[in-house]
Design an enzyme around this catalytic site. Structure first.
Site, PDB file in Angstrom:
ATOM      1  N   SER A 173       0.863  -1.248  -0.002  1.00  0.00           N
ATOM      2  CA  SER A 173      -0.017  -0.002   0.049  1.00  0.00           C
ATOM      3  C   SER A 173       0.676   1.175  -0.132  1.00  0.00           C
ATOM      4  O   SER A 173       2.050   1.171   0.445  1.00  0.00           O
ATOM      5  CB  SER A 173      -0.979   0.068   1.364  1.00  0.00           C
ATOM      6  OG  SER A 173      -0.175   0.455   2.309  1.00  0.00           O
ATOM      7  N   ASP A 174       0.301   2.492  -0.490  1.00  0.00           N
ATOM      8  CA  ASP A 174       0.949   3.635  -0.361  1.00  0.00           C
ATOM      9  C   ASP A 174       0.826   4.278   1.053  1.00  0.00           C
ATOM     10  O   ASP A 174      -0.040   3.482   1.825  1.00  0.00           O
ATOM     11  CB  ASP A 174       0.392   4.603  -1.203  1.00  0.00           C
ATOM     12  CG  ASP A 174       1.266   5.969  -1.768  1.00  0.00           C
ATOM     13  OD1 ASP A 174       2.194   5.999  -0.807  1.00  0.00           O
ATOM     14  OD2 ASP A 174       1.017   6.358  -2.620  1.00  0.00           O
ATOM     15  N   TRP A 175       1.583   5.044   1.478  1.00  0.00           N
ATOM     16  CA  TRP A 175       1.625   5.524   3.044  1.00  0.00           C
ATOM     17  C   TRP A 175       0.030   5.827   3.523  1.00  0.00           C
ATOM     18  O   TRP A 175      -0.506   6.851   3.039  1.00  0.00           O
ATOM     19  CB  TRP A 175       2.490   6.683   3.135  1.00  0.00           C
ATOM     20  CG  TRP A 175       3.874   6.241   3.527  1.00  0.00           C
ATOM     21  CD1 TRP A 175       4.545   6.593   4.675  1.00  0.00           C
ATOM     22  CD2 TRP A 175       4.781   5.221   2.885  1.00  0.00           C
ATOM     23  NE1 TRP A 175       5.867   5.956   4.638  1.00  0.00           N
ATOM     24  CE2 TRP A 175       5.886   5.222   3.531  1.00  0.00           C
ATOM     25  CE3 TRP A 175       4.522   4.659   1.600  1.00  0.00           C
ATOM     26  CZ2 TRP A 175       7.144   4.248   2.916  1.00  0.00           C
ATOM     27  CZ3 TRP A 175       5.563   3.916   1.176  1.00  0.00           C
ATOM     28  CH2 TRP A 175       6.781   3.606   1.722  1.00  0.00           C
TER      29      TRP A 175
END
Length: 333
Positions: A173-175
């Protein structure tokens, strides 16, 4: 860019992906990818978080400098070369999967895209990276696709990515882009970032596993791609950073080839004779933008402007250099 988020002075500044696409040169893009992958390995990292292969839909979108182009075919060809180069040393993480084509309200926006357009335009670069370059990691976008957040979208992460394209790598996942525990895990998410501040994985996932709400079979299935990537790109400390002279030569060649002229009637390359005066127009001549901001920003030793380099080149030639701002650069409404 160093060990900190904002980087340390002395980093190498590679041409952004939009500039690389403007070279139309797959070989030089592959070499840039090699340099970046080698740098990544030399620092002990297993995965390089790039390239970004979203489609340019508007010229004012904030992170489009991180993407290749508005054309899915050109983006695909560039991305495949980039990933092949990076993965000679490190895993490449292709992002942001998919329809993450605006920066404003990216965390809640909903990209409504028909299945045909999705596959023919927006998914094409991702598919090319998986099928042709063997990309080892995929990062879902913050956005929703047709109403469902990408990090928990089973149709994307399982049916398209793994079942149809036979993707064998990991999905990260992205942050803070993950919003669920079970739903994301079941959809196909392998890693939640940032690991130091888990929102739904970490201890939350451990509790559910201990309570029997998450099966060990599913956990094993999600762990295997992570282990495969770590084993494929082990970090034993033996990889050295590329030589500075080699890195500089490749980045310079890529930057030069990125400059595309619609028309040149003999004015360039610039000659000091019989020229008496040179006019430079535009606000960015003095305050030249060399890169975009955000998480991709680095701090090189030198950040010369167009005007300062012209002044240096014309010094002692007798040619007068005249600069006019022409227009002001301000904030868009």
């Amino acid at each position: 860019r160093g060990e900190g988020l904002h980087g340390t002075v002395g980093a190498a500044l590679a041409p952004c992906l939009s500039a690389l696409a403007a070279t139309f040169n797959e070989e030089i893009i592959l070499k840039v990818g090699e340099i970046l992958g080698q740098e990544c390995a030399a620092r002990g990292a297993n995965v390089l978080l790039g390239p970004t292969v979203n489609i340019h839909r508007s010229p004012i979108t904030g992170r489009h400098f991180e993407c290749f182009s508005e054309d899915p075919f050109l983006t695909s060809r560039c991305a495949v070369s980039y990933v092949r180069g990076v993965q000679r040393f490190s895993a490449a993480c292709v992002k942001h999967f998919v329809g993450n084509d605006q920066e404003a309200d990216r965390g809640h926006s909903n990209s409504v895209i028909s299945e045909r357009v999705l596959h023919e335009v927006y998914l094409q670069p991702f598919e090319a990276c998986v099928r042709q370059a063997g990309a080892q990691a995929i990062m879902p976008g913050y956005n929703r696709l047709n109403g469902q957040y990408c990090a928990e979208n089973r149709h994307l992460l399982q049916e398209v990515l793994r079942d149809t394209w036979q993707f064998q790598g990991l999905v990260v996942s992205d942050w803070w882009a993950n919003r669920t525990t079970n739903k994301a895990l079941e959809a196909g998410l392998n890693v939640e970032m940032p690991g130091i501040e888990p929102r739904y994985f970490g201890g939350y996932l451990l509790e559910q596993a201990r309570d029997g709400r998450v099966s060990t079979e599913l956990l094993d299935e999600r762990c295997r791609p992570i282990l495969r990537t770590l084993l494929r790109f082990p970090r034993t400390g033996g990889t050295k950073a590329p030589e500075i002279s080699k890195r500089k030569a490749i980045f310079t060649k890529a930057a030069v080839e990125s400059l595309v002229l619609l028309k040149n009637s003999g004015a360039l390359p610039l000659r000091t004779t019989p020229v008496a005066r040179v006019a430079v127009v535009g606000p960015k001549a003095r305050a030249t933008t060399l890169q975009g901001g955000g998480s991709s920003r680095v701090h090189p030793d030198r950040s010369p402007s167009i005007l300062s380099e012209l002044e240096k080149a014309l010094d002692g030639s007798g040619v007068q250099l005249v600069h006019e701002t022409g227009c002001m650069m301000g904030q868009r409404p």
